[in-house]
Design an enzyme around this catalytic site. Structure first.
Site, PDB file in Angstrom:
ATOM      1  N   GLU A 140    -111.580  77.877  -2.289  1.00 55.25           N
ATOM      2  CA  GLU A 140    -110.870  76.964  -3.178  1.00 55.25           C
ATOM      3  C   GLU A 140    -110.018  75.901  -2.482  1.00 55.25           C
ATOM      4  O   GLU A 140    -109.885  74.788  -2.988  1.00 55.25           O
ATOM      5  CB  GLU A 140    -109.969  77.783  -4.113  1.00 55.25           C
ATOM      6  CG  GLU A 140    -110.757  78.647  -5.066  1.00 55.25           C
ATOM      7  CD  GLU A 140    -109.869  79.656  -5.764  1.00 55.25           C
ATOM      8  OE1 GLU A 140    -109.338  80.554  -5.076  1.00 55.25           O
ATOM      9  OE2 GLU A 140    -109.688  79.542  -6.974  1.00 55.25           O
TER      10      GLU A 140
ATOM     11  N   GLU B 260    -116.488  84.286 -14.239  1.00 53.60           N
ATOM     12  CA  GLU B 260    -115.526  85.330 -13.895  1.00 53.60           C
ATOM     13  C   GLU B 260    -115.212  86.185 -15.119  1.00 53.60           C
ATOM     14  O   GLU B 260    -115.178  87.402 -15.043  1.00 53.60           O
ATOM     15  CB  GLU B 260    -114.246  84.704 -13.329  1.00 53.60           C
ATOM     16  CG  GLU B 260    -113.224  85.747 -12.902  1.00 53.60           C
ATOM     17  CD  GLU B 260    -112.031  85.161 -12.155  1.00 53.60           C
ATOM     18  OE1 GLU B 260    -112.135  84.039 -11.625  1.00 53.60           O
ATOM     19  OE2 GLU B 260    -110.987  85.826 -12.097  1.00 53.60           O
TER      20      GLU B 260
ATOM     21  N   ARG C 268    -100.617  80.043 -11.106  1.00 56.37           N
ATOM     22  CA  ARG C 268    -101.036  79.423  -9.844  1.00 56.37           C
ATOM     23  C   ARG C 268    -100.627  77.943  -9.819  1.00 56.37           C
ATOM     24  O   ARG C 268    -100.224  77.420  -8.789  1.00 56.37           O
ATOM     25  CB  ARG C 268    -102.543  79.590  -9.608  1.00 56.37           C
ATOM     26  CG  ARG C 268    -102.988  79.154  -8.237  1.00 56.37           C
ATOM     27  CD  ARG C 268    -104.357  79.667  -7.881  1.00 56.37           C
ATOM     28  NE  ARG C 268    -104.338  81.048  -7.434  1.00 56.37           N
ATOM     29  CZ  ARG C 268    -104.184  81.439  -6.166  1.00 56.37           C
ATOM     30  NH1 ARG C 268    -104.046  80.534  -5.203  1.00 56.37           N
ATOM     31  NH2 ARG C 268    -104.178  82.713  -5.859  1.00 56.37           N
TER      32      ARG C 268
END
Ligand SMILES: Cc1cc2nc3c(=O)[nH]c(=O)nc-3n(C[C@H](O)[C@H](O)[C@H](O)COP(=O)(O)OP(=O)(O)OC[C@H]3O[C@@H](n4cnc5c(N)ncnc54)[C@H](O)[C@@H]3O)c2cc1C
Ligand code: FES
Ligand code: FES
Length: 1333
Positions: A1265, A806, A884
């Site tokens: 995920e 990423e 997160r």
């Protein structure tokens, strides 16, 4: 010489003869296939025999048995020179999309067994080889064929299901086979529910007559076996003598020469330890060394006999001889079962294992314990016999052989009825792993008694050589084999096998405990045999029996349950149907192209990185002069060559340097790069660049960072309610801490890039294996000081990403672009696995401290968490990951007063980054640990505590988001039912009461995963749809295909949106020149965002086409398109989408971070071996809410793959790094990801029926995920099993089990009389070998 001398290498590849005049001894078969023959179907995943991506079939004609032998081989280790007279079959040789797939390729592809596809050719070739040897193998045999293959995407289940159709059992069961494979006893299927993701009826039959024939030339002539071969390379000469005298002559002339049989040791030494062996001798064709003879004393194996051949011979011997004679053979076979994979055992020879003298050799402990006899010979001193005993290994990798002696053969002895023998091994992963500790144990009793005449013990993994605890062995002679012996031996062994705290390899207490555990297992099994012969009065109680049973795994079973499309759905509307990944066929034939499969561009160069060897240091000087003088080297590139900015950042500007200038902040940081004509030249020269450092004291662990106050930014907090007050009012308050380890991405395709300068206006075209083309484009533009419009980044597919590509792909692609820019020539890099693991960071290790307040009944009323992650040397995405984790520290529970404070630690390890789940699993792990703490404290089942606190519709999370359409409870209820939890829990309790050393645990864990990027601006996507005049559609969007089936889903979406068959739509690649300013393909949002953008683009096109369609309602799509073109209607449209109504402000603590949630629940049952820490997942049932699935096959693939990856995180994958920041775990050899044999024996996945989601494409939900965390059910089931073992030993209540729960941690948590012998050394009194990050 029996034959002629020849320097010509002749072999066949896919039926075509290859003649190589100047074969280079250092070239591997893989390099030759890929670079010289352009056969790029065979992949490079690791280069060390550990992943199987390079598997090919090698066939040879055995002139003695007159048989053609086929065996799977790792082409990355097989020396090209060893191929003389062989026929090599690669994935291209068995089938192609153009000419028709082989049934093996077809069944894997159609069974959804290929996601990113990088592992696929290797797996195909393992199966193909198996079928060439046995067209109808048993299921057991089939499942074992993949011990040497890894896949990081699929979770293996669909591969095994596809290949099961070739097995004996499948055929015996006929049509019912697949249907009856149902592993879910409690299943009641409703109407409209599907269980068939695959239409097996349509499979091509296997027809052995269609297989390529073995080249007659190789069969008809013996000269391929009898010629003396000599190949002279640049640095190495290769000899293949065919007579013993020739071999002895050579060894006498070149005492330092290495003998090469399998090259599985030497190959690794040359590649990874930079060893140079100027003379190599292949003793593979010397009759004495490949001979097998049966004598009165035992079986004599020639030194070059392969391990597979030994295995086969010993199995035949066991069938032939009476039982007492073959006890050593049984143990050797059991050990070989866990020795590497087929590909290695097919080529590795017995002498190679002995002479390498590795302290963790698996065979040497057995050979020492049984007193195997070697015949060795040299030209100078002739032949002699050496009994392998405590004097055989003289030191680290040193044996009793002289430098000119070679091993001729080894005699494995028969045993008699008063002799018993056992072999034991414990590793991180059962299959294809090196031992942590292994052992051979041999006892001889006086005739007809239980009095010990001789005891031989040999251990690997306890010293620098395989060792024998001779004092223990001597002390027990004359003793009876009874219970009093056990604790005496334990104490003796504890003295005899000392290991200092901090010894290399670490895990000191565990290793010492294993030595005793093994003996105890052996003791019990011998005692049971003595008892059965009435030679002992000691009765082994039945609850101890299971301690002795060798590991057994039932064949895998599974079910997949999903909602079928509504009966009225148009036939050609593919949405909701389990259609195949559109690249699956090409991936199965090796035709799918990845970066390094692209042919070389003209003038292309390769860049070898110069990386920091220190974790934290000032750079005093860099001297590239020696490297620059080496052959093929073109230039040294460093920060001085950067025309623009030498810094970049994923979230912050200038977060890190592209090339280190004055200081290095972690091991593996890029300082510069050598650019050369070939990869070998560049990598060899890069190692010769001298860097002088001034070392500084590094910070490596989270705890060190906390102590030193080393953080990125200030702590941030999310909270609800009044935690302090609630803690005061709670019936109980407890504190705890939780540690979740990091995880290497281990995508099968390592980071790769090709940068091609265009020579005009600063233009550059880049092919990058990245999830983030836009980031790569922008950082390159800034570094080259050109506008972004000059840089085009193109991505066709990537061989796995999982978050690791990423942002970190940028740190590789930018230096390559800088080199290409400076030299005006294309430059390529594909990282070696060890480089990739060293440089590119991992999932963040997390540490949390918490305080829980709860009531007597188990209701949690307050939770206060301080949570830390180890960011490494730059911030990268660490704060987003932390956010997160904080958002997910409620998991699926309503905790009315919750505060979670995040801290991001700055350390001197490589920068940690995104990884599937992105902090979510770590956050959820903390609260799940809190749940078990509460349960253990109250003495109730964790299930009760979970159930009591589960979120319900209408609840608000701790960040204030309202839960709408909350399906956690539904998934929970369905999972309880489908897994038959309550009945099985009772069975588990009974099992535990009846077994002392094997324990089971069963538990059920929910998950609720928020869908959206927490960085608001990333929640956007674009699409570009072209309709060509012939009606075909080219679909481009912002998402990268990395195996998750995104392109397939997007074509399904476009097909419905345009109302045309999917076959008319094609996606070629993603490019920054087609859809600009793309967000990374991450956060599970790929389908949600791109799907909506695709729909919007299609809507625009349909609106334009509508008048034409109305005018000619009976026309075809092609008619309308033609007429639209004639009428000058634009047939190209863009689509754009941004997720509405989301966004969270950390300053105000207000907002709605997530678009919606994907929920699921898993129930897992685990069995542990309390003596070794080994475990097996007996069954997992998952119920997952994916809304209305766009493609159930792909979604179930994501669930199984995510679960399996999470299982690695929870149970297996342990990064090891020294206190000074030097990484030990750099390849599949010492970093273990789950293999085929690790998936749940029974693996059932159900997609929740009747769930809707108005927030995403056609009511679907994101799935990449969310399932990962469900693997924690295995962790907590193991914890329950451990709790039962602890209870038997009198330990009740809570205990700490860090994740991953490796065998070491499981064993040491099962505290008992054996572990008590090895108390943990006090922290601070020694330097550990590796540290907890
Ligand atoms: C992926 C992988 C997994 C592995 N797993 C295991 C495992 O589970 N357990 C384990 O124990 N090992 C394991 N190994 C190590 C290795 O496979 C074994 O040690 C193997 O037996 C070596 O045999 P070889 O023929 O490949 O040796 P080679 O690499 O060809 O040679 C090794 C050494 O033996 C010497 N030698 C060979 N023949 C003779 C002879 N006749 N006389 C004198 N010296 C000789 C050579 O000079 C050389 O120094 C693994 C290796 C890999 C790459
Ligand atoms: S590339 Fe050969 S085994 Fe991994
Ligand atoms: S499909 Fe196996 S590694 Fe990706």
């Amino acid at each position: 010489m029996t034959g002629d001398m020849s320097s010509e290498l002749v072999f066949y590849v896919n039926g075509i003869k290859v003649v190589e005049e100047n074969a280079e001894p250092e070239t591997t078969l893989l390099q030759f296939l890929r670079q010289k023959l352009g056969l790029t179907g065979t992949k490079l995943g690791c280069g060390e025999g550990g992943c199987g991506a390079c598997t090919v079939m090698v066939s040879r004609f055995d002139h003695y048995s007159k048989k053609i032998c086929h065996f799977s081989v790792n082409a990355c280790l097989a020396p090209l020179c060893s191929m003389h007279g062989m026929a090599v079959t690669t994935v291209e040789g068995i089938g192609s999309v153009k000419n028709g797939l082989h049934p093996v390729q077809e069944r894997l592809a159609k069974s959804h067994g290929s996601q990113c596809g990088f592992c696929t050719p290797g797996i195909i070739m393992s199966m193909y080889t198996l079928l060439r040897n046995d067209p109808q193998p048993t299921i057991e045999h089939m499942e074992k064929a993949f011990e040497g293959n890894l896949c990081r995407c699929t979770g293996y289940r669909p591969i095994l299901d596809g290949f099961r159709t070739f097995t004996k059992e499948y055929c015996a069961m006929g049509e019912n086979c697949c249907k009856n494979k149902n592993g879910n006893n409690n299943l009641q299927l409703e109407d409209g529910v599907g269980t068939d993701l695959v239409k097996t009826k349509a499979f091509l039959p296997l027809d052995a007559t269609q297989d390529p024939i073995f080249p007659p030339e190789l069969q008809n002539s013996t000269k391929f076996d009898t010629d003396y071969l000599i190949y002279r390379g640049e640095r190495v000469v290769w000899h293949r003598p065919t007579k013993l005298d020739e071999l002895l002559d050579l060894k006498s002339t070149y005492p330092d020469a290495r003998l090469v049989v399998g090259n599985t040791e030497i190959g690794v030494e040359m590649k990874f330890k930079n060893m140079k062996y100027p003379v190599m001798i292949a003793p593979t064709h010397i009759p004495e060394l490949v001979d097998i003879t049966h004598t009165d004393l035992g079986i004599r194996f020639g030194a070059s006999v392969t391990l597979s051949r030994i295995d086969q011979e010993l199995k035949e011997a066991i069938a032939k001889y009476s039982e007492p004679k073959t006890r050593v053979f049984t143990a050797v076979i059991e050990m070989l079962r866990w020795f590497a994979g087929y590909q290695i055992r097919n080529v590795a020879a017995v002498a190679g294992n002995i002479i390498t003298a590795s302290p963790i050799s698996d065979l040497n402990p057995l050979f020492l314990a049984c007193g195997a006899v070697l015949e060795v010979q040299s030209k100078e001193s002739g032949r002699r016999q050496i009994t392998m005993d405590e004097k055989f290994f003289l030191g680290y990798r040193k044996t009793a052989l002289t430098s000119t002696e070679v091993v001729i053969n080894i005699l494995l002895p028969f045993t008699s009825k008063n002799e018993y023998f056992g072999g034991y091994k414990q590793a991180y992963r059962r299959e294809d792993d090196i031992a942590t500790v292994n052992s051979g144990i041999y006892v001889v009793f006086e005739d007809n008694s239980n009095v010990i005449k001789k005891l031989s013990l040999a251990y690997g993994g306890m010293a620098i050589t395989t060792i024998m605890p001779t004092r223990t062995m001597a002390a027990v002679v004359g003793r009876k084999w009874d219970d009093s012996l056990v604790m005496d031996i334990c104490r003796l062994l504890a003295d005899d096998l000392p290991l200092q705290p901090g010894s290399p390899g670490g895990m000191v207490e565990y290793r010492r405990t294993l030595t005793i555990s093994f003996f105890f297992k052996f003791y019990l099994s011998v005692q049971m045999q003595l008892q059965s012969m009435h030679l002992s009065k000691t009765k082994v109680p039945s609850y101890l029996h299971s301690a002795t049973a060798p590991f057994h795994r039932d064949p895998s079973k599974s079910t997949q349950i999903y909602q079928e499309v509504a009966s009225g759905q148009r036939e050609e509307d593919p949405v909701g149907r389990p259609i195949n990944h559109l690249s699956a066929m090409k991936q199965a034939t090796g035709e799918a192209v990845y970066i390094d499969d692209m042919p070389k561009f003209q003038n292309e160069l390769y860049m070898g990185f110069v990386m920091s060897k220190k974790a934290y240091a000032n750079i005093k000087s860099v001297d590239a002069s020696e490297a620059l003088s080496m052959p093929g080297v073109v230039d040294y590139i460093s920060h001085v060559d950067v025309p623009g900015k030498n810094t970049w950042g994923a979230a912050l500007p200038d977060d890190e340097e592209i090339f280190a200038t004055t200081q290095v902040l972690c091991e593996g940081q890029i300082i510069g790069g050598i650019v050369a004509e070939t990869q070998i030249q560049a990598q060899r020269a890069a190692k010769c660049v001298k860097v002088e450092y001034e070392e500084l004291k590094p910070i490596i662990t989270i705890k060190e960072a906390i102590e030193a106050g080393s953080f990125f930014g200030s702590p941030q907090k999310i909270s609800c309610g009044d935690v302090e007050a609630a803690l005061q009012q709670a019936d109980h308050v407890i504190e705890g801490e939780c540690h979740v380890g990091g995880q290497e991405h281990f995508y099968l395709e390592t980071q790769a890039v090709i940068a091609i300068p265009k020579g005009e206006d600063g233009e550059m075209e880049m092919f990058i294996s990245t999830q983030n083309p836009t980031e790569s484009q922008h950082v390159t533009a800034e570094a080259l000081n050109v506008p972004a419009n000059r840089i085009v980044v193109r991505v066709k597919r990537i061989g796995g990403g999982f978050g690791g590509k990423e942002t970190r792909s940028v740190m590789i692609s930018t230096p390559v672009a800088i080199a290409a820019n400076k030299l005006g020539r294309p430059v390529r890099v594909m990282l070696d696995r060890d480089e990739d693991m060293l440089m590119t960071g991992t999932r963040h290790p997390f540490y949390a401290k918490y305080k829980i307040g709860f009531m007597d009944g188990g209701k949690i009323t307050a939770l206060e968490i301080n949570i830390y992650n180890n960011a490494g040397m730059s911030q990268d995405l660490s704060w987003a990951v932390m956010h997160r984790a904080m958002f997910h520290s409620d998991n699926a529970y309503k905790i009315p007063n919750l505060s979670t404070t995040g801290h991001v630690c700055r350390t001197n390890i490589s920068s940690n980054t995104a990884f599937r789940g992105f902090g979510g699993p770590q956050g959820m792990m903390v609260v799940e640990q809190c749940i078990t703490d509460v349960a253990y404290t109250l003495g109730v089942s964790p299930i009760k505590v979970r159930e009591l606190n589960l979120y319900q519709e209408g609840d608000r999370t701790h960040y204030g988001q309202l839960l709408e359409h909350c399906t956690v409870q539904r998934c929970w209820d369905e999972c309880l039912n489908q897994s038959d939890y309550f009945r099985r829990k009772k069975e588990v309790d009974i099992f535990n009461s009846e077994n002392r050393w094997k324990k089971r645990g069963i538990t059920i864990v929910p998950t609720k995963f928020g869908i959206a990027y927490t960085a608001l601006f990333l929640n956007q996507a674009g699409a570009l749809v072209h309709i060509y005049m012939d009606g075909s559609v080219l679909l481009t969007h912002a998402g990268v295909e990395m195996g998750q089936g995104l392109h397939t889903k997007m074509i399904q979406v476009a097909s419905r949106a345009l109302r045309i068959p999917a076959s008319k739509i094609h996606t070629s690649e993603v490019g920054t020149n087609t859809v600009p300013n793309t967000s990374p393909t991450a956060a599970s949002c790929g389908s949600d965002l791109n799907g909506m953008a695709v729909i919007n683009a299609c809507k625009t096109l349909l609106e334009r086409l509508e008048p034409i369609m109305l005018e000619n309602p009976k026309g075809t799509w092609e008619d309308w398109i033609k007429s639209a073109y004639i009428n000058r209607i634009s047939l190209s449209a863009t689509g754009f989408y941004k997720t509405p109504g989301i966004g969270y402000d950390f300053n105000t603590g207000k907002g709605r971070p997530f678009n919606y949630f994907t929920s699921g629940v898993a129930c897992s049952e685990v069995e542990i071996d309390c003596l070794t820490g080994d475990h097996q997942v007996l069954r997992t049932d998952i119920v997952m809410d994916v809304g209305v699935s766009l493609n159930p096959a792909i979604d179930i693939g994501q669930i199984e793959g995510g679960f399996t990856q999470g299982y690695g995180l929870m149970m297996m994958e342990q990064q090891k790094i020294s206190p000074k920041g030097i990484l030990y775990t750099r390849g599949p050899g010492n970093y273990k990801i789950p293999g085929f044999g690790d998936i749940p024996v029974q693996f059932n996945v159900t997609l929740l029926k009747g769930s809707v989601n108005e927030k995403a494409v056609y009511s679907s939900k994101a799935i990449g995920e969310p399932p990962l965390f469900l693997s924690s059910s295995v962790f907590f089931a193991a914890k329950d099993a451990i709790a039962s073992a602890r209870a038997d030993a009198g330990h009740h209540g809570n205990f700490i089990l860090p994740s991953p729960a490796t065998p070491e941690r499981v064993r040491m948590a099962c505290e008992d009389q054996f572990t008590d012998l090895f108390p943990k050394a006090k922290e601070g009194t020694f330097t550990p070998w590796f540290v907890e990050l």
